[in-house]
Design a protein around this motif. Structure first.
Motif, PDB file in Angstrom:
ATOM      1  N   ARG A 470       0.857  -1.190   0.000  1.00 53.33           N
ATOM      2  CA  ARG A 470       0.000   0.000   0.000  1.00 53.33           C
ATOM      3  C   ARG A 470       0.893   1.240   0.000  1.00 53.33           C
ATOM      4  O   ARG A 470       1.741   1.399   0.869  1.00 53.33           O
ATOM      5  CB  ARG A 470      -0.913   0.005   1.220  1.00 53.33           C
ATOM      6  N   TYR A 487      -5.661   7.164 -13.502  1.00 50.68           N
ATOM      7  CA  TYR A 487      -4.505   6.337 -13.165  1.00 50.68           C
ATOM      8  C   TYR A 487      -3.233   7.148 -13.406  1.00 50.68           C
ATOM      9  O   TYR A 487      -3.232   8.134 -14.146  1.00 50.68           O
ATOM     10  CB  TYR A 487      -4.482   5.027 -13.958  1.00 50.68           C
ATOM     11  N   THR A 505      -3.969   2.420 -10.812  1.00 49.59           N
ATOM     12  CA  THR A 505      -5.194   3.173 -10.576  1.00 49.59           C
ATOM     13  C   THR A 505      -5.079   3.940  -9.272  1.00 49.59           C
ATOM     14  O   THR A 505      -4.624   3.398  -8.260  1.00 49.59           O
ATOM     15  CB  THR A 505      -6.398   2.223 -10.510  1.00 49.59           C
ATOM     16  N   CYS A 507      -6.412   5.156  -6.028  1.00 46.12           N
ATOM     17  CA  CYS A 507      -7.453   4.695  -5.111  1.00 46.12           C
ATOM     18  C   CYS A 507      -7.740   5.820  -4.119  1.00 46.12           C
ATOM     19  O   CYS A 507      -6.992   6.016  -3.164  1.00 46.12           O
ATOM     20  CB  CYS A 507      -6.970   3.433  -4.402  1.00 46.12           C
ATOM     21  N   THR A 547      -4.343   6.431  -2.123  1.00 44.29           N
ATOM     22  CA  THR A 547      -3.385   5.335  -2.039  1.00 44.29           C
ATOM     23  C   THR A 547      -3.324   4.611  -3.373  1.00 44.29           C
ATOM     24  O   THR A 547      -4.183   4.771  -4.239  1.00 44.29           O
ATOM     25  CB  THR A 547      -3.783   4.325  -0.937  1.00 44.29           C
ATOM     26  N   MET A 548      -2.299   3.803  -3.494  1.00 48.36           N
ATOM     27  CA  MET A 548      -2.175   2.875  -4.608  1.00 48.36           C
ATOM     28  C   MET A 548      -1.919   1.495  -4.028  1.00 48.36           C
ATOM     29  O   MET A 548      -1.033   1.333  -3.187  1.00 48.36           O
ATOM     30  CB  MET A 548      -1.029   3.263  -5.540  1.00 48.36           C
ATOM     31  N   LEU A 549      -2.711   0.543  -4.436  1.00 47.35           N
ATOM     32  CA  LEU A 549      -2.533  -0.837  -3.993  1.00 47.35           C
ATOM     33  C   LEU A 549      -1.757  -1.581  -5.063  1.00 47.35           C
ATOM     34  O   LEU A 549      -2.208  -1.702  -6.203  1.00 47.35           O
ATOM     35  CB  LEU A 549      -3.889  -1.500  -3.748  1.00 47.35           C
ATOM     36  N   SER A 603      -6.222  -7.051  -6.840  1.00 48.18           N
ATOM     37  CA  SER A 603      -5.990  -5.623  -6.661  1.00 48.18           C
ATOM     38  C   SER A 603      -6.965  -4.770  -7.462  1.00 48.18           C
ATOM     39  O   SER A 603      -6.939  -3.545  -7.364  1.00 48.18           O
ATOM     40  CB  SER A 603      -4.558  -5.271  -7.063  1.00 48.18           C
ATOM     41  N   THR A 606      -9.340  -1.638  -6.266  1.00 45.97           N
ATOM     42  CA  THR A 606      -9.101  -0.195  -6.284  1.00 45.97           C
ATOM     43  C   THR A 606     -10.201   0.541  -7.040  1.00 45.97           C
ATOM     44  O   THR A 606     -10.589   1.648  -6.661  1.00 45.97           O
ATOM     45  CB  THR A 606      -7.741   0.116  -6.938  1.00 45.97           C
ATOM     46  N   SER A 610     -12.749   3.668  -5.232  1.00 43.22           N
ATOM     47  CA  SER A 610     -12.972   5.034  -5.708  1.00 43.22           C
ATOM     48  C   SER A 610     -14.424   5.256  -6.106  1.00 43.22           C
ATOM     49  O   SER A 610     -15.017   6.289  -5.802  1.00 43.22           O
ATOM     50  CB  SER A 610     -12.045   5.338  -6.884  1.00 43.22           C
ATOM     51  N   ILE A 639      -8.754  -4.229   3.668  1.00 37.99           N
ATOM     52  CA  ILE A 639      -9.397  -3.157   2.899  1.00 37.99           C
ATOM     53  C   ILE A 639     -10.600  -2.604   3.661  1.00 37.99           C
ATOM     54  O   ILE A 639     -10.833  -1.385   3.704  1.00 37.99           O
ATOM     55  CB  ILE A 639      -9.822  -3.666   1.512  1.00 37.99           C
ATOM     56  N   GLU A 643      -9.519   1.384   3.472  1.00 37.25           N
ATOM     57  CA  GLU A 643     -10.107   2.137   2.367  1.00 37.25           C
ATOM     58  C   GLU A 643     -11.634   2.129   2.357  1.00 37.25           C
ATOM     59  O   GLU A 643     -12.264   3.109   1.965  1.00 37.25           O
ATOM     60  CB  GLU A 643      -9.581   1.594   1.023  1.00 37.25           C
TER      61      GLU A 643
END
Length: 741
Positions: A470, A487, A505, A507, A547-549, A603, A606, A610, A639, A643
């Motif tokens: 993460r 993205y 992507t 998130c 964030t980016m997963l 993943s 994400t 959003s 998650i 998130e």
């Protein structure tokens, strides 16, 4: 970013060196300036005939320079002008002389005399010897006797020479027209895409019904795979097949390219350039395919650019543009290979053995063309799906390097035409350079300028149980709203391979009050009661987080994983310097739908995150359902504690987790399941078509289906949507957010 900067500098240096070159550069106003037009054919025919005659003159100082030898030969020049006076109109003679004069002056320093200054009286012209082609060719050494006076070719010889010039350049004319027709084809395709994009803004809201013809088009043309269900998944690890409508467009384009290879070859006996018909055919095919190959390049570059205005104007995804880029490039390579083979055959036919062919390799234009063709073929081989999937970073670096080599060698291959083919090359330079500069600018704006305030550090956290990294990048964009569909390309500049980038992507989500201080809170530290869903129906968001997963694989993400697990603890984190390039994509607003179903794998959650937070804020009535296929329950727990913490406990959001690799004892032992999870649990792979039908039945007005997962899942979802469309039920919209390499 470093590789992009290198690409721009390399092209700029190369372009600057060509400007400084002392070779003549065409001052053109339109693409036909290089070769003679119909009004020039008569004078050019006289020139072609007279050029076969050998005159007794002192050899030129620079005998290897063709134009120097021709333009300094006074007897040959007089013969051309006398021939033009005898057989051409005054206007044709002037036009032909004006076309030839720059070649003599620019390449040899010998300007041609004017038509008036070379004009003879009729009596004097009648005194000039008139010879036929047999006599003219007999003057060539070693057996022939060179002439010491000017001559005039006879009418038959001149007619054959004029026809020779006419047919040769008619092939060029048709080839240029076909080349621009190829560009026009894609211009029309883009125009249709832009028109469709405009109608979307003016179209009906979801749920108001759609016309039967549009429903048929979506079900049978736009959504389905071309064959069976394979679209995102590669065929034999080699290539992917575009969706049906894209395949139809590309099929028409392939047919168009194939047909254009054959018309307008008028072969005849007595051709003054190439006596044998097989020589004429080989040369004409070589020229035609050369034209068609180089004409593809502007489209190859257009569809490869990340910063492409047409992408926004049409609303098409980068995946669509990337597929067009690859298939157009393949067509260009095929043309180039045929072009090279045809010229090889031509040289063997011309000289009758390998000596002339071997001599050709000493010419700059020839060996540069050979190198360009070889490079193109290697690029085609190394851009197969296998290499892109398994060695993406290496593929990208090699692809860019080979592109530069290809472009430079191609430039020198066509330089002998004095700029005639630069109409196809200059757009490539402009598109590539502007795209690279915009990439650098985007990266600097997001990732370099913040260094002067808060820096560009991201918090990287790795959970051994979830096997997911993460990246918390909230401080990069503290005022960034939640926008689904965007993205970014992620760079990690530390180390020698900091040029590598991967798309991820964004998130975006809202932290609840309980976890606003920690983006890595674990569900194990936060017990969730079943009753929470019943009493917590309101959305109480906190601050916006980004964030980016990242699912670690080989390359950049694998190196990050190894760095984070070096401490041998279950949860590790560190501060990492990262650069972001973007945003790319565009806002995907589904708030007009009454129900949204997100089907994702791994993943791909994400996309669901959003969309969930965006819809919770934008439309108080939209219901969100998430079907998530994941190997183990650890990632869903994590998650939901982070998130989705502020949304998963409301009545508007419901998630079903499909544990695809859960242990057998876990599936049958309730004690091993999580206590009161905020989601439903099912075991095994989801039946995607059944899920779609189920949620369509309970949707109130309209249903948006969003998919994000592996290529295999993407193909299954695409096929399932096609099967569901047309059945009785609410209107269905389909949106695929699977990232394509």
């Amino acid at each position: 970013m470093a590789l992009s900067l290198f690409s721009v500098l390399a092209l700029a240096s190369f372009f600057a060196s060509t400007i400084a070159d002392h070779e003549a550069v065409q001052e053109y106003s339109w693409y036909k300036d290089y070769y003679p037009l119909p009004e020039d054919y008569c004078f050019n025919g006289c020139y072609t005939a007279a050029d076969y005659v050998t005159f007794d003159v002192t050899p030129a100082e620079d005998a290897d320079n063709y134009y120097f030898s021709l333009c300094s030969n006074d007897l040959k020049i007089k013969s051309i002008f006398y021939c033009a006076q005898k057989y051409c109109t005054y206007e044709q003679a002037v036009a032909g002389r004006n076309k030839m004069s720059p070649e003599c002056e620019g390449n040899a320093g010998f300007p041609l005399p004017t038509v008036d200054s070379m004009r003879l009286s009729q009596q004097a012209l009648d005194q000039i010897s008139v010879i036929n082609s047999t006599t003219g060719l007999a003057t060539a050494p070693p057996e022939g006797l060179p002439l010491t006076t000017p001559i005039v070719p006879d009418q038959e010889w001149v007619d054959l020479s004029i026809r020779t010039v006419k047919e040769f350049y008619f092939n060029w004319d048709v080839s240029f027209d076909f080349s621009f027709a190829l560009i026009g084809f894609w211009g029309l395709v883009l125009l249709i895409g832009i028109a469709h994009r405009a109608t979307v803004f003016l179209g009906k809201a979801p749920g108001s019904g759609e016309s039967s013809w549009w429903l048929w088009a979506r079900k049978n043309l736009i959504l389905p795979a071309t064959f069976s269900k394979h679209q995102a998944e590669a065929v034999a690890w080699t290539y992917t097949i575009p969706p049906r409508l894209e395949s139809i467009i590309l099929f028409l384009y392939v047919i168009m390219n194939f047909v254009m290879c054959f018309p307008a070859y008028n072969l005849f006996v007595g051709n003054q350039y190439y006596a044998a018909k097989k020589l004429q055919l080989a040369r004409y095919i070589a020229d035609r395919t050369g034209f068609l190959s180089i004409a593809q390049l502007p489209m190859v570059w257009v569809f490869a650019a990340r910063n492409d205005p047409f992408m926004w104007l049409t609303g098409w995804s980068f995946a669509t543009y990337n597929r067009f880029h690859r298939w157009i490039a393949r067509i260009s390579v095929v043309h180039a290979i045929v072009h090279s083979i045809a010229y090889t055959v031509f040289e063997f036919y011309k000289y009758g053995d390998a000596s002339g062919y071997n001599l050709s390799w000493t010419a700059e234009y020839w060996y540069c063309g050979g190198i360009a063709t070889i490079i193109m073929s290697l690029m085609l081989l190394f851009s197969s799906y296998f290499f892109r999937e398994k060695f993406y970073d290496l593929f990208l670096m090699v692809h860019i390097a080979m592109s530069i080599i290809f472009f430079v060698t191609l430039w020198y291959h066509v330089k002998i035409f004095s700029g005639e083919f630069n109409y196809f090359l200059y757009p490539c330079i402009a598109i590539w350079s502007i795209d690279r500069l915009l990439r650098i600018g985007r990266t600097a704006f997001i990732s370099v300028m913040p260094r002067f305030t808060k820096g560009v550090k991201a918090t990287a956290t790795y959970h051994c149980t979830t096997e997911m990294v993460r990246l918390d990048i909230t401080d990069f964009m503290p005022d960034k709203k939640i926008v689904p569909g965007l993205y970014y390309y992620l760079y990690m500049p530390a180390g020698l391979r900091g040029y590598e980038s991967h798309p991820f992507t964004l998130c975006s989500w809202r932290r609840s009050v309980s976890n606003a201080t920690s983006p890595t809170h674990s569900i194990n530290d936060k017990e969730v009661e079943t009753s929470d869903r019943l009493i917590s129906s309101e959305y109480s968001p906190g601050e916006i987080a980004h964030t980016m997963l990242v699912r670690p694989y080989a390359g950049m993400t694998g190196r990050l994983q190894k760095k984070l697990i070096s401490s041998h603890t279950s949860v590790t984190s560190s501060q990492e310097t990262v650069f972001l390039e973007g945003p790319y994509g565009e806002k995907l607003d589904l708030s007009n739908y009454s129900d949204v179903l997100v089907i994702c794998g791994g993943s791909g959650i994400t996309a669901a995150i959003s969309h969930t937070h965006f819809l919770m804020a934008e439309n108080p009535d939209t219901r969100i359902r998430i079907a998530w296929a994941v190997p183990q329950r650890h990632l869903p727990d994590d998650i939901c504690a982070n998130e989705l913490a502020s949304a998963i406990h409301t009545n508007r959001v419901k998630m079903t987790v499909y544990l695809t690799s859960a242990a057998e004892e876990e599936a049958h032992d309730p004690a091993k399941l999580p206590v009161h999870p905020p989601y439903d649990i099912k075991f095994g792979r989801p039946h995607i078509e059944g899920i779609m039908r189920q949620h369509r039945q309970i949707a109130t007005k309209s249903l948006a289906i969003v998919t994000c997962g592996t290529p295999q899942m993407s193909d299954v979802c695409r096929k399932a949507v096609g099967n569901v469309l047309g059945e009785e039920g609410v209107e269905v919209g389909y949106y695929n957010e699977t990232m394509v390499w």
